[in-house]
Design a protein around this motif. Structure first.
Motif, PDB file in Angstrom:
ATOM      1  N   GLN A 151      18.647 -40.599  71.711  1.00 20.14           N
ATOM      2  CA  GLN A 151      19.608 -40.738  72.801  1.00 20.14           C
ATOM      3  C   GLN A 151      21.032 -40.601  72.242  1.00 20.14           C
ATOM      4  O   GLN A 151      21.901 -41.442  72.434  1.00 20.14           O
ATOM      5  CB  GLN A 151      19.428 -42.083  73.487  1.00 20.14           C
ATOM      6  CG  GLN A 151      19.900 -42.108  74.927  1.00 20.14           C
ATOM      7  CD  GLN A 151      19.411 -43.342  75.648  1.00 20.14           C
ATOM      8  OE1 GLN A 151      19.805 -44.462  75.315  1.00 20.14           O
ATOM      9  NE2 GLN A 151      18.556 -43.158  76.632  1.00 20.14           N
ATOM     10  N   LEU A 205      23.794 -39.540  78.096  1.00 15.43           N
ATOM     11  CA  LEU A 205      22.389 -39.799  77.795  1.00 15.43           C
ATOM     12  C   LEU A 205      22.031 -41.256  78.062  1.00 15.43           C
ATOM     13  O   LEU A 205      20.987 -41.556  78.656  1.00 15.43           O
ATOM     14  CB  LEU A 205      22.092 -39.445  76.339  1.00 15.43           C
ATOM     15  CG  LEU A 205      22.354 -38.000  75.905  1.00 15.43           C
ATOM     16  CD1 LEU A 205      21.988 -37.824  74.441  1.00 15.43           C
ATOM     17  CD2 LEU A 205      21.586 -37.019  76.770  1.00 15.43           C
ATOM     18  N   CYS A 211      17.298 -37.848  76.691  1.00 15.06           N
ATOM     19  CA  CYS A 211      17.266 -37.708  75.232  1.00 15.06           C
ATOM     20  C   CYS A 211      17.538 -36.268  74.832  1.00 15.06           C
ATOM     21  O   CYS A 211      17.383 -35.345  75.638  1.00 15.06           O
ATOM     22  CB  CYS A 211      15.899 -38.116  74.668  1.00 15.06           C
ATOM     23  SG  CYS A 211      15.515 -39.862  74.780  1.00 15.06           S
ATOM     24  N   ASP A 261      16.893 -44.786  70.645  1.00 12.18           N
ATOM     25  CA  ASP A 261      18.004 -44.975  71.573  1.00 12.18           C
ATOM     26  C   ASP A 261      19.330 -44.610  70.908  1.00 12.18           C
ATOM     27  O   ASP A 261      19.352 -44.038  69.804  1.00 12.18           O
ATOM     28  CB  ASP A 261      18.013 -46.408  72.109  1.00 12.18           C
ATOM     29  CG  ASP A 261      18.277 -47.460  71.029  1.00 12.18           C
ATOM     30  OD1 ASP A 261      18.747 -47.106  69.917  1.00 12.18           O
ATOM     31  OD2 ASP A 261      18.014 -48.655  71.296  1.00 12.18           O
TER      32      ASP A 261
END
Length: 385
Positions: A151, A205, A211, A261
């Motif tokens: 991400q 994102l 992603c 993430d």
């Protein structure tokens, strides 16, 4: 899918020449278009234009777009991205890159595979090898694919479909460009200069749950040359290039394990696929210890941050870090704890720094060895031709 190759150039004729030489050596199907977009206002604009217009493109049509005025990095890259409207899909390259011979195969195959997944915002051609917050190696967990998911909008060579780029531009029209604590990004993003589009794309994102797809082996490499972002060249971004692979293995995002993430931490639901040790807990992953207290939003945290009452504890020995939890490595460096029981302040940061160093591969150096290194650095500069 047959994406156009789009090069964003500004004020670096020799860099552009090097990139174009690598493009010429790569493998393509017939009928691939090349667009070279030249931002205006540079001291070397004429030389850049000469390099672009004299380049013989063997794979298809070549177009040179010179801009009369200085757009700046963000607006220039956005203008290049908007070429997806006419091209359908593009591979976007900045002029301080070179590409591998296999770059086009990878990008075309990835765009085709993920074109219908709305959770994929774009394709990166560069293997992110380091953690951007600790500057230590980043090791995505092995699974059955040649890619992993992150991400963060890693920018050293990108590819987009028309739909992926349009979704970003639609969000960007009304977006708050300022990075705020509630955005779910590391505080360092608030310190980026206004000439950088990396924080805005990463905020996109994080807010939309999308992603980027990143390769485990790089298809581009960045020379880190002086320009908008660097006052002097840096070799920090150098990585090996994958030249020979013809077919790449892609996993749907829904099936992949290596999904991270914006803090470069594995998503808890993916870690739970590897072990049931934590399945009963709602937790945040913080195995790098880089989340501020505001970033620890779940009731529990899996972290290297010190805590008062760990519910479970693991060592920090195996690689990647998640493997210590999967295999139940004994130790006290990683804790599952209530978020309210985590320690903060200077002493807690010292503990995190020590655990990072102890886990790293650096050798502990004495005073004499450090002095030798400083002398070697000084002599290298003194004797530089």
């Amino acid at each position: 899918m047959k994406p156009a190759v789009v090069v964003a150039a500004y004020n670096r004729p020799e860099s552009l020449r090097r990139l174009l030489a690598s493009l010429q050596a790569a493998d393509y199907p017939p009928g691939v278009d090349l667009v070279i977009s030249i931002d205006g206002g540079g001291d070397h604009s004429r030389a850049v234009h000469e390099v672009a217009t004299s380049f013989a493109w063997p794979a298809g049509n070549r177009q040179v777009i010179p801009h009369d005025r200085r757009l700046g990095l963000i607006d220039h890259l956005f203008a290049c991205g908007d070429l997806t409207q006419s091209a359908g899909s593009i591979i976007l390259l900045e002029d301080d890159l070179i590409v591998s011979r296999a770059f086009y195969r990878y990008a075309a195959q990835a765009l085709d595979f993920y074109r219908d997944d709305p959770a994929v915002a774009g394709i990166s051609l560069n293997r992110l090898w380091f953690n951007g917050y600790t500057h230590r190696p980043f090791e995505p967990y092995p699974d059955d694919g040649d890619v992993f998911f992150l991400q963060a909008a890693w920018f050293q060579g990108q590819a987009y479909t028309r739909e992926q780029w349009a979704a970003f531009r639609s969000w960007e029209k009304t977006a708050d460009r300022q990075v705020r604590p509630e955005d779910g990004l590391h505080p360092s993003f608030a310190r980026f200069p206004p000439t950088d589009w990396f924080p805005l794309k990463t905020k996109y994102l994080a807010q939309t749950g999308r992603c980027y797809v990143l390769p485990r082996e790089s298809l581009t490499v960045n020379f880190g040359e002086s320009g908008t972002h660097f006052a002097r060249p840096t070799p920090f971004f150098q990585v090996p290039l994958q030249h020979f692979r013809r077919e790449f293995r892609f996993l749907p995002l829904s099936r992949a394990i290596a999904v991270y993430d914006a803090y470069q931490e594995m998503l808890p639901d993916r870690l739970n696929r590897l072990t049931d040790r934590l399945a009963a807990f709602d937790y945040t992953v913080d195995l790098n210890g880089t989340r501020p207290p505001a970033g620890l939003r779940a009731p529990y945290a899996l972290t290297i941050r010190p805590c008062r009452r760990p519910l479970q504890a693991f060592g920090l020995v195996m690689r990647p870090r998640e493997a210590n939890v999967v295999w139940g490595v004994p130790g006290l460096d990683i804790s599952l704890a209530r978020t309210d029981d985590l320690m903060t302040g200077r002493r807690a940061e010292w503990v995190i720094a020590w655990r990072q160093r102890d886990y790293g591969r650096e050798e502990r150096q004495g005073r004499r060895e450090r002095l030798r290194q400083l002398a070697g650095r000084w002599l290298t500069r003194w004797f530089r031709p």
